[in-house]
Design a protein around this motif. Structure first.
Motif, mmCIF file in Angstrom:
data_model
loop_
_atom_site.group_PDB
_atom_site.id
_atom_site.type_symbol
_atom_site.label_atom_id
_atom_site.label_comp_id
_atom_site.label_asym_id
_atom_site.label_seq_id
_atom_site.Cartn_x
_atom_site.Cartn_y
_atom_site.Cartn_z
ATOM 1 N N PHE A 8 90.885 17.138 -5.759
ATOM 2 C CA PHE A 8 89.752 16.329 -5.302
ATOM 3 C C PHE A 8 89.077 17.011 -4.113
ATOM 4 C CE2 PHE A 8 87.581 13.117 -2.864
ATOM 5 C CZ PHE A 8 86.879 12.444 -3.845
ATOM 6 N N ASN A 9 87.753 17.097 -4.192
ATOM 7 C CA ASN A 9 86.980 17.741 -3.127
ATOM 8 C C ASN A 9 85.560 17.177 -3.095
ATOM 9 O OD1 ASN A 9 86.396 19.436 -1.029
ATOM 10 N ND2 ASN A 9 86.107 21.255 -2.294
ATOM 11 N N LEU A 14 83.214 8.436 -2.600
ATOM 12 C CA LEU A 14 83.888 8.503 -3.901
ATOM 13 C C LEU A 14 85.405 8.418 -3.726
ATOM 14 C CD1 LEU A 14 83.772 8.760 -6.946
ATOM 15 C CD2 LEU A 14 83.695 11.258 -6.654
ATOM 16 N N ALA A 15 85.940 9.072 -2.707
ATOM 17 C CA ALA A 15 87.379 9.015 -2.452
ATOM 18 C C ALA A 15 87.829 7.573 -2.248
ATOM 19 C CB ALA A 15 87.733 9.863 -1.235
ATOM 20 N N LYS A 16 87.129 6.846 -1.414
ATOM 21 C CA LYS A 16 87.489 5.451 -1.143
ATOM 22 C C LYS A 16 87.337 4.584 -2.386
ATOM 23 C CE LYS A 16 86.650 5.454 3.809
ATOM 24 N NZ LYS A 16 85.832 4.932 4.913
ATOM 25 N N LEU A 17 86.293 4.805 -3.156
ATOM 26 C CA LEU A 17 86.087 4.051 -4.394
ATOM 27 C C LEU A 17 87.252 4.278 -5.361
ATOM 28 C CD1 LEU A 17 84.184 2.357 -6.276
ATOM 29 C CD2 LEU A 17 83.345 4.551 -7.111
ATOM 30 N N SER A 26 94.732 14.211 -5.108
ATOM 31 C CA SER A 26 95.504 15.379 -4.707
ATOM 32 C C SER A 26 94.559 16.358 -4.024
ATOM 33 C CB SER A 26 96.162 16.018 -5.937
ATOM 34 O OG SER A 26 96.991 17.083 -5.549
ATOM 35 N N LEU A 27 94.866 16.674 -2.775
ATOM 36 C CA LEU A 27 93.979 17.478 -1.945
ATOM 37 C C LEU A 27 94.602 18.842 -1.678
ATOM 38 C CD1 LEU A 27 93.284 14.723 0.742
ATOM 39 C CD2 LEU A 27 92.089 15.086 -1.431
ATOM 40 N N GLY A 28 93.791 19.869 -1.807
ATOM 41 C CA GLY A 28 94.237 21.227 -1.543
ATOM 42 C C GLY A 28 93.492 21.852 -0.387
ATOM 43 N N LYS A 29 93.688 23.130 -0.210
ATOM 44 C CA LYS A 29 93.094 23.855 0.914
ATOM 45 C C LYS A 29 91.573 23.736 0.935
ATOM 46 C CE LYS A 29 93.325 28.264 3.302
ATOM 47 N NZ LYS A 29 93.922 29.608 3.307
ATOM 48 N N SER A 30 90.930 23.762 -0.228
ATOM 49 C CA SER A 30 89.463 23.685 -0.265
ATOM 50 C C SER A 30 88.950 22.372 0.315
ATOM 51 C CB SER A 30 88.944 23.877 -1.689
ATOM 52 O OG SER A 30 89.393 22.838 -2.527
ATOM 53 N N PHE A 31 89.702 21.290 0.140
ATOM 54 C CA PHE A 31 89.303 20.005 0.715
ATOM 55 C C PHE A 31 89.179 20.125 2.232
ATOM 56 C CE2 PHE A 31 90.308 16.048 2.847
ATOM 57 C CZ PHE A 31 89.446 15.147 2.236
ATOM 58 N N PHE A 47 98.089 12.888 -2.269
ATOM 59 C CA PHE A 47 99.041 13.988 -2.433
ATOM 60 C C PHE A 47 98.382 15.248 -1.886
ATOM 61 C CE2 PHE A 47 100.392 11.143 -5.833
ATOM 62 C CZ PHE A 47 101.764 11.169 -5.680
ATOM 63 N N LEU A 48 99.206 16.225 -1.548
ATOM 64 C CA LEU A 48 98.691 17.526 -1.138
ATOM 65 C C LEU A 48 99.166 18.566 -2.141
ATOM 66 C CD1 LEU A 48 99.271 17.358 2.716
ATOM 67 C CD2 LEU A 48 97.209 16.816 1.426
ATOM 68 N N GLU A 49 98.368 19.616 -2.322
ATOM 69 C CA GLU A 49 98.680 20.635 -3.323
ATOM 70 C C GLU A 49 98.270 22.017 -2.833
ATOM 71 O OE1 GLU A 49 94.928 21.025 -6.181
ATOM 72 O OE2 GLU A 49 95.824 19.020 -6.269
ATOM 73 N N THR A 50 98.876 23.030 -3.424
ATOM 74 C CA THR A 50 98.461 24.411 -3.151
ATOM 75 C C THR A 50 97.595 24.927 -4.283
ATOM 76 O OG1 THR A 50 100.434 25.305 -4.196
ATOM 77 C CG2 THR A 50 100.500 24.968 -1.802
ATOM 78 N N ASP A 51 97.793 24.407 -5.481
ATOM 79 C CA ASP A 51 97.105 24.830 -6.693
ATOM 80 C C ASP A 51 97.182 26.346 -6.821
ATOM 81 O OD1 ASP A 51 95.844 24.255 -9.086
ATOM 82 O OD2 ASP A 51 93.849 24.473 -8.237
ATOM 83 N N ASN A 52 96.071 27.023 -7.003
ATOM 84 C CA ASN A 52 96.080 28.472 -7.188
ATOM 85 C C ASN A 52 95.886 29.248 -5.895
ATOM 86 O OD1 ASN A 52 96.484 28.312 -9.959
ATOM 87 N ND2 ASN A 52 94.307 28.104 -10.364
ATOM 88 N N ASP A 53 95.765 28.543 -4.785
ATOM 89 C CA ASP A 53 95.590 29.235 -3.507
ATOM 90 C C ASP A 53 96.880 29.944 -3.113
ATOM 91 O OD1 ASP A 53 92.917 28.570 -2.859
ATOM 92 O OD2 ASP A 53 93.559 26.554 -2.259
#
Length: 86
Positions: A8-9, A14-17, A26-31, A47-53
């Motif tokens: 999510f970014n 929209l996040a609150k909705l 799920s939030l990553g570094k780009s967020f 949640f927090l994520e690294t994904d492909n970073d």
């Protein structure tokens, strides 16, 4: 069935909705590069994520500036699994 929005970014509105509708984000570094409103969200749906970073998850937790136990609780709630046991 819980639904998790991966990577999510988008806007705070929209996040609150989505959170109010029961979604998890799920939030990553780009967020954290472009957004600064995590402290305005309901942490029980995050949640927090690294994904492909190429970054360690600890860096994401540092960027979030939140206690790890918040996310551990969320993980257990959704996946019904103790992440401290392997």
């Amino acid at each position: 069935i819980p639904l998790i929005i991966h990577g999510f970014n988008k806007s705070e509105k929209l996040a609150k909705l989505l959170i109010n509708k029961g979604f998890y984000l799920s939030l990553g570094k780009s967020f954290f590069k472009t957004k600064n409103y995590i402290n305005k969200l309901n942490y029980s749906n995050i949640f927090l994520e690294t994904d492909n970073d190429p970054v360690h998850i600890n860096e994401i937790y540092t960027l979030a500036n939140l206690d790890f136990t918040i996310f551990e609780t969320n993980f257990k709630k959704i996946f019904q699994h103790d992440i401290t046991r392997h």
